[in-house]
Design a protein around this motif. Structure first.
Motif, mmCIF file in Angstrom:
data_model
loop_
_atom_site.group_PDB
_atom_site.id
_atom_site.type_symbol
_atom_site.label_atom_id
_atom_site.label_comp_id
_atom_site.label_asym_id
_atom_site.label_seq_id
_atom_site.Cartn_x
_atom_site.Cartn_y
_atom_site.Cartn_z
ATOM 1 N N LEU A 58 0.820 -1.207 0.000
ATOM 2 C CA LEU A 58 0.000 0.000 0.000
ATOM 3 C C LEU A 58 0.859 1.263 0.000
ATOM 4 O O LEU A 58 2.090 1.178 0.060
ATOM 5 N N ILE A 59 0.182 2.407 -0.097
ATOM 6 C CA ILE A 59 0.850 3.704 -0.242
ATOM 7 C C ILE A 59 0.395 4.633 0.880
ATOM 8 O O ILE A 59 -0.811 4.716 1.163
ATOM 9 N N VAL A 60 1.357 5.308 1.490
ATOM 10 C CA VAL A 60 1.043 6.254 2.572
ATOM 11 C C VAL A 60 0.090 7.330 2.044
ATOM 12 O O VAL A 60 0.346 7.942 1.005
ATOM 13 N N ILE A 85 3.756 -0.310 3.544
ATOM 14 C CA ILE A 85 3.077 0.939 3.157
ATOM 15 C C ILE A 85 4.155 1.967 2.843
ATOM 16 O O ILE A 85 4.808 2.512 3.738
ATOM 17 N N ARG A 86 4.349 2.202 1.549
ATOM 18 C CA ARG A 86 5.521 2.983 1.124
ATOM 19 C C ARG A 86 5.200 4.473 1.000
ATOM 20 O O ARG A 86 4.089 4.860 0.625
ATOM 21 N N TRP A 100 12.355 -4.706 -0.983
ATOM 22 C CA TRP A 100 12.216 -4.874 -2.428
ATOM 23 C C TRP A 100 11.765 -3.586 -3.101
ATOM 24 O O TRP A 100 11.886 -3.448 -4.313
ATOM 25 N N ILE A 101 11.241 -2.610 -2.333
ATOM 26 C CA ILE A 101 10.514 -1.498 -2.944
ATOM 27 C C ILE A 101 11.371 -0.588 -3.826
ATOM 28 O O ILE A 101 11.007 -0.337 -4.984
ATOM 29 N N GLY A 159 9.704 4.250 -0.850
ATOM 30 C CA GLY A 159 10.083 3.233 0.127
ATOM 31 C C GLY A 159 9.828 3.638 1.560
ATOM 32 O O GLY A 159 8.805 4.240 1.866
ATOM 33 N N ASP A 160 10.767 3.278 2.432
ATOM 34 C CA ASP A 160 10.618 3.462 3.890
ATOM 35 C C ASP A 160 9.243 2.980 4.350
ATOM 36 O O ASP A 160 8.523 3.663 5.080
ATOM 37 N N ALA A 161 8.914 1.770 3.897
ATOM 38 C CA ALA A 161 7.560 1.235 4.023
ATOM 39 C C ALA A 161 7.374 0.333 5.224
ATOM 40 O O ALA A 161 6.329 -0.278 5.387
ATOM 41 N N MET A 162 8.415 0.232 6.063
ATOM 42 C CA MET A 162 8.442 -0.814 7.080
ATOM 43 C C MET A 162 8.220 -0.263 8.495
ATOM 44 O O MET A 162 8.095 0.928 8.697
#
Ligand code: G3I
Length: 323
Positions: free
Chosen positions: A211-213, A243-244, A289-290, A298-301
């Motif tokens: 998903l996307i922020v 959620i990137r 992987w993003i 990124g920075d999705a974690m």
């Protein structure tokens, strides 16, 4: 303070899990320490190690070294295992994707593959992603050697073969962008109905949730999408959550939004009877992987690249603790 899997189990889920990056576990001790903590992650899934190109790179030559990294780690730590994935158009070796098959010969290839791989991990997998990403982004059946050879009959065929190979694991259809409850979700519902109408066994649907922020649906809308599948008698799970940020570096306001988005996803699982658990697709911004697929994003974690817990971690722990 309590960690995520313990909180998830207390809140009524079966697990809170993560993907394991096979290239990372032996080279990054901080990564390994968090991953090995079963109070944090109660279930593991191999990021790449059980895919067709890895397990059967040439016909009849099976290789389990990479997949076993995750299976052995889970066993050693007392964690559960999700298994991923059997019938997928991607990371499919060219001897399969480029072969010229009849229905009979491709059935035999699929049967051999499924019997070997599921047989190797028999008794260890809570669930298997049997068919992965069979709906395209424009909501038609995704083009693949399987679709070309069988039409939609390969859905039921895959689930029937999987049931024979390991009758005691949950058999899942797994896909992304089902969270938006649009045309792609409708098509996944159609897929499930086709499998059920053919009398084939299917137990669950995995919502990948890449998903996307700021664009993540609300908790209520996410729950509505999950319920379309529990209404068909299936369980559901979030299987690859991340959620990137679309632009980096993220402001602290964007980091807070990311936290709310994570809480909405996890909260929606808590709101739906039949949503069994949440798996994140990695847990640190150090390894993801993003950026390889979405350059600049990124920075999705849940942890930053230095292994500090982010606002997103706190939001997830709060929503679990509040249940
Ligand atoms: O193993 C080779 C290595 O030998 C080589 O040096 C290196 C150079 O590029 O590539 C390595 O392979 C990469 C592999 O990951 C292992 O790291 C591939 O290039 C790369 O394409 C592959 O990406 C994976 C991707 O699936 C492929 O489709 C990602 O790690 C993995 O996170 C991603 O996971 C998928 C799920 O399975 C299904 N849902 C979507 C999700 C994200 O794309």
């Amino acid at each position: 303070s309590a960690q995520l899997n313990d909180l998830a189990v207390r809140a009524g889920l079966k697990y809170f899990g993560t993907a394991l990056g096979e290239g990372t576990i032996n080279s990054d001790s901080q990564y390994a320490a968090i991953l090995n903590d079963k109070t944090m992650f109660g279930q593991l899934v191999p990021e790449n190690g059980m895919k067709w190109e890895t397990t059967e790179p040439s016909q009849g030559q099976f290789s389990y070294g990479s997949g076993d990294i995750t299976a052995n780690q889970a066993k050693k730590n007392g964690q559960g295992l999700r298994c991923h994935t059997l019938v997928w158009h991607s990371q499919l070796p060219s001897w399969v994707s480029g072969g010229s098959w009849t229905k009979a010969t491709l059935t035999s290839v699929m049967e051999t593959h499924i019997n070997n791989v599921m047989g190797h991990y028999k008794g260890q997998c809570y669930a298997w992603d049997v068919v992965n990403e069979a709906v395209s982004d424009d909501a038609v059946w995704r083009d693949s050697v399987f679709l070309k050879t069988f039409g939609t009959d390969y859905f039921a065929l895959s689930f029937n073969l999987a049931k024979k190979a390991d009758p005691n694991t949950k058999l899942y259809y797994n896909d992304y962008n089902l969270e938006y409850n649009g045309a792609k979700t409708d098509k996944a519902v159609e897929l499930v109905k086709l499998v059920q109408a053919a009398g084939a066994p299917i137990d669950g649907v995995g919502f990948q949730a890449h998903l996307i922020v700021g664009s993540t649906p609300s908790r209520a809308n996410l729950a509505t999408a999950l319920k379309r599948f529990t209404a068909l008698g299936l369980e559901v799970a979030y299987t690859e959550l991340d959620i990137r940020h679309e632009s980096l570096p993220a402001s602290s306001a964007a980091a807070a939004t990311q936290g709310n988005d994570f809480a909405n996803v996890v909260g929606s699982c808590l709101d739906v009877a039949g949503c069994v658990g949440v798996t994140v697709w990695g847990f640190t911004d150090k390894h993801s992987w993003i950026p390889g697929t979405f350059p600049g994003e990124g920075d999705a974690m849940l942890y930053d690249a230095s292994y500090n817990k982010k606002a997103a971690w706190t939001s997830v722990s709060s929503v679990l603790a509040a249940k």
